[in-house]
Structures are given as structure tokens and as C-alpha cells.
Write a protein that holds these residues in place. Structure first.
Motif, short mmCIF file in Angstrom:
data_model
loop_
_atom_site.label_atom_id
_atom_site.label_comp_id
_atom_site.label_asym_id
_atom_site.label_seq_id
_atom_site.Cartn_x
_atom_site.Cartn_y
_atom_site.Cartn_z
N MET A 39 0.84 -1.19 0.00
CA MET A 39 0.00 0.00 0.00
C MET A 39 0.88 1.26 0.00
O MET A 39 0.65 2.19 -0.78
CB MET A 39 -0.92 0.00 1.22
CG MET A 39 -1.81 1.21 1.34
SD MET A 39 -2.83 1.18 2.83
CE MET A 39 -1.58 1.22 4.12
N HIS A 40 1.91 1.28 0.83
CA HIS A 40 2.82 2.42 0.89
C HIS A 40 3.60 2.57 -0.41
O HIS A 40 3.83 3.69 -0.88
CB HIS A 40 3.79 2.27 2.06
CG HIS A 40 3.14 2.45 3.39
ND1 HIS A 40 3.70 2.01 4.55
CD2 HIS A 40 1.95 3.00 3.75
CE1 HIS A 40 2.91 2.28 5.57
NE2 HIS A 40 1.84 2.88 5.10
N ARG A 41 4.01 1.46 -1.01
CA ARG A 41 4.75 1.52 -2.27
C ARG A 41 3.90 2.15 -3.37
O ARG A 41 4.36 3.01 -4.12
CB ARG A 41 5.18 0.10 -2.70
CG ARG A 41 6.07 0.08 -3.94
CD ARG A 41 6.20 -1.31 -4.53
NE ARG A 41 4.95 -1.77 -5.13
CZ ARG A 41 4.49 -1.39 -6.33
NH1 ARG A 41 5.16 -0.54 -7.07
NH2 ARG A 41 3.35 -1.88 -6.80
N LYS A 42 2.64 1.75 -3.44
CA LYS A 42 1.75 2.31 -4.47
C LYS A 42 1.55 3.81 -4.26
O LYS A 42 1.53 4.58 -5.23
CB LYS A 42 0.41 1.58 -4.47
CG LYS A 42 0.49 0.22 -5.10
CD LYS A 42 -0.86 -0.45 -5.16
CE LYS A 42 -0.74 -1.80 -5.86
NZ LYS A 42 -2.05 -2.45 -5.99
N ARG A 43 1.40 4.24 -3.02
CA ARG A 43 1.28 5.67 -2.74
C ARG A 43 2.54 6.42 -3.15
O ARG A 43 2.48 7.50 -3.71
CB ARG A 43 1.02 5.91 -1.25
CG ARG A 43 -0.37 5.60 -0.82
CD ARG A 43 -0.55 5.95 0.64
NE ARG A 43 -1.80 5.42 1.15
CZ ARG A 43 -2.07 5.28 2.42
NH1 ARG A 43 -1.18 5.61 3.33
NH2 ARG A 43 -3.23 4.80 2.80
N PHE A 44 3.70 5.83 -2.84
CA PHE A 44 4.97 6.47 -3.20
C PHE A 44 5.10 6.60 -4.70
O PHE A 44 5.47 7.66 -5.22
CB PHE A 44 6.14 5.66 -2.63
CG PHE A 44 7.47 6.18 -3.09
CD1 PHE A 44 8.06 7.26 -2.46
CD2 PHE A 44 8.13 5.59 -4.16
CE1 PHE A 44 9.28 7.76 -2.89
CE2 PHE A 44 9.35 6.09 -4.60
CZ PHE A 44 9.92 7.17 -3.97
N ALA A 49 5.28 9.84 -9.55
CA ALA A 49 4.83 10.07 -10.92
C ALA A 49 4.18 11.45 -11.04
O ALA A 49 4.43 12.18 -12.02
CB ALA A 49 3.85 8.99 -11.35
N ALA A 50 3.39 11.83 -10.05
CA ALA A 50 2.76 13.16 -10.07
C ALA A 50 3.82 14.26 -9.99
O ALA A 50 3.74 15.27 -10.69
CB ALA A 50 1.77 13.29 -8.91
N TRP A 51 4.83 14.05 -9.15
CA TRP A 51 5.93 15.01 -9.01
C TRP A 51 6.68 15.16 -10.34
O TRP A 51 6.97 16.27 -10.79
CB TRP A 51 6.87 14.53 -7.91
CG TRP A 51 8.08 15.38 -7.70
CD1 TRP A 51 8.14 16.57 -7.05
CD2 TRP A 51 9.41 15.09 -8.15
NE1 TRP A 51 9.44 17.04 -7.07
CE2 TRP A 51 10.23 16.15 -7.73
CE3 TRP A 51 9.97 14.03 -8.86
CZ2 TRP A 51 11.58 16.19 -8.01
CZ3 TRP A 51 11.32 14.07 -9.13
CH2 TRP A 51 12.11 15.14 -8.71
N ALA A 52 6.97 14.03 -10.99
CA ALA A 52 7.67 14.07 -12.28
C ALA A 52 6.82 14.77 -13.33
O ALA A 52 7.34 15.57 -14.13
CB ALA A 52 8.02 12.66 -12.74
N ASP A 53 5.52 14.52 -13.32
CA ASP A 53 4.63 15.17 -14.28
C ASP A 53 4.61 16.68 -14.08
O ASP A 53 4.60 17.44 -15.05
CB ASP A 53 3.21 14.61 -14.18
CG ASP A 53 3.07 13.20 -14.72
OD1 ASP A 53 3.98 12.76 -15.47
OD2 ASP A 53 2.08 12.53 -14.38
N ARG A 54 4.61 17.11 -12.82
CA ARG A 54 4.61 18.55 -12.53
C ARG A 54 5.89 19.22 -13.02
O ARG A 54 5.88 20.37 -13.43
CB ARG A 54 4.45 18.80 -11.03
CG ARG A 54 3.04 18.63 -10.53
CD ARG A 54 2.85 19.21 -9.14
NE ARG A 54 3.80 18.71 -8.15
CZ ARG A 54 3.65 17.60 -7.44
NH1 ARG A 54 2.57 16.87 -7.59
NH2 ARG A 54 4.55 17.24 -6.55
N LEU A 55 7.02 18.53 -12.95
CA LEU A 55 8.30 19.12 -13.30
C LEU A 55 8.74 18.86 -14.74
O LEU A 55 9.74 19.42 -15.18
CB LEU A 55 9.38 18.61 -12.35
CG LEU A 55 9.20 18.99 -10.89
CD1 LEU A 55 10.29 18.39 -10.04
CD2 LEU A 55 9.19 20.50 -10.73
N ARG A 56 8.00 18.05 -15.46
CA ARG A 56 8.41 17.66 -16.81
C ARG A 56 8.60 18.87 -17.73
O ARG A 56 9.61 18.96 -18.44
CB ARG A 56 7.41 16.69 -17.42
CG ARG A 56 7.85 16.17 -18.78
CD ARG A 56 7.04 14.99 -19.25
NE ARG A 56 7.48 13.82 -18.47
CZ ARG A 56 6.71 13.15 -17.62
NH1 ARG A 56 5.46 13.48 -17.44
NH2 ARG A 56 7.18 12.12 -16.96
#
Length: 79
Positions: A39-44, A49-56
Motif C-alpha cells: 500500500m505504501h509503495r503504491k502511494r509512493f 509520478a505526479a511530481w515528475a509530471d509537474r516538473l516535466r
């Protein structure tokens, strides 16, 4: 506290018991921790992925010559 019965084949259960023993845990604790860890791995991963999308966009502007492997013409050799 809620509980759950999980069925395993004999071979699967043998492997899970060995893994629990290797970590020095009871079978019950090992299976509990495994589910929580997943569960923690999926959240991470979702957060990363969201962080990378924001900075792409910012990255693409800063490094215009960097082309992601998926967009390169040489396929797997690019990776």
C-alpha cells in the motif's frame, strides 16, 4: 479488529513461510507487513509520478536536447 483468511497452495505456503522466517517474523506479521508495505509503495509511486509530471515541462525547457528514450528513433538501444 478485522481479520482475513487467505488460501495458499502447499508450495505457495512453504515459500511464504520461508520468507517470513528469513525476516524473523511470524507468518501473520509477515503477511500483514507485506500488505501494508505494498500500500505504501503504491502511494509512493503515484506521488513520484505526479511530481515528475509537474516538473516535466520545466525539465524539458532546461534540457531541450534530452529526449526521453520512448521518443527516440533507435528504440531499446536508446535506453
Amino acid at each position: 479488529m478485522p481479520s482475513l483468511n487467505v488460501s495458499f497452495s502447499d508450495e505457495e505456503l512453504e515459500g511464504v513461510r520461508a520468507a517470513a522466517t528469513a525476516e524473523g517474523k511470524s507468518l501473520k506479521q509477515y503477511l500483514h507487513d507485506l500488505g501494508v508495505r505494498e500500500m505504501h509503495r503504491k502511494r509512493f509511486v503515484a506521488g513520484a509520478a505526479a511530481w515528475a509530471d509537474r516538473l516535466r515541462g520545466e525539465f524539458d525547457e532546461a534540457f531541450p536536447d534530452e529526449v526521453p528514450p520512448s521518443r527516440r528513433g533507435d528504440g531499446a538501444a536508446a535506453a
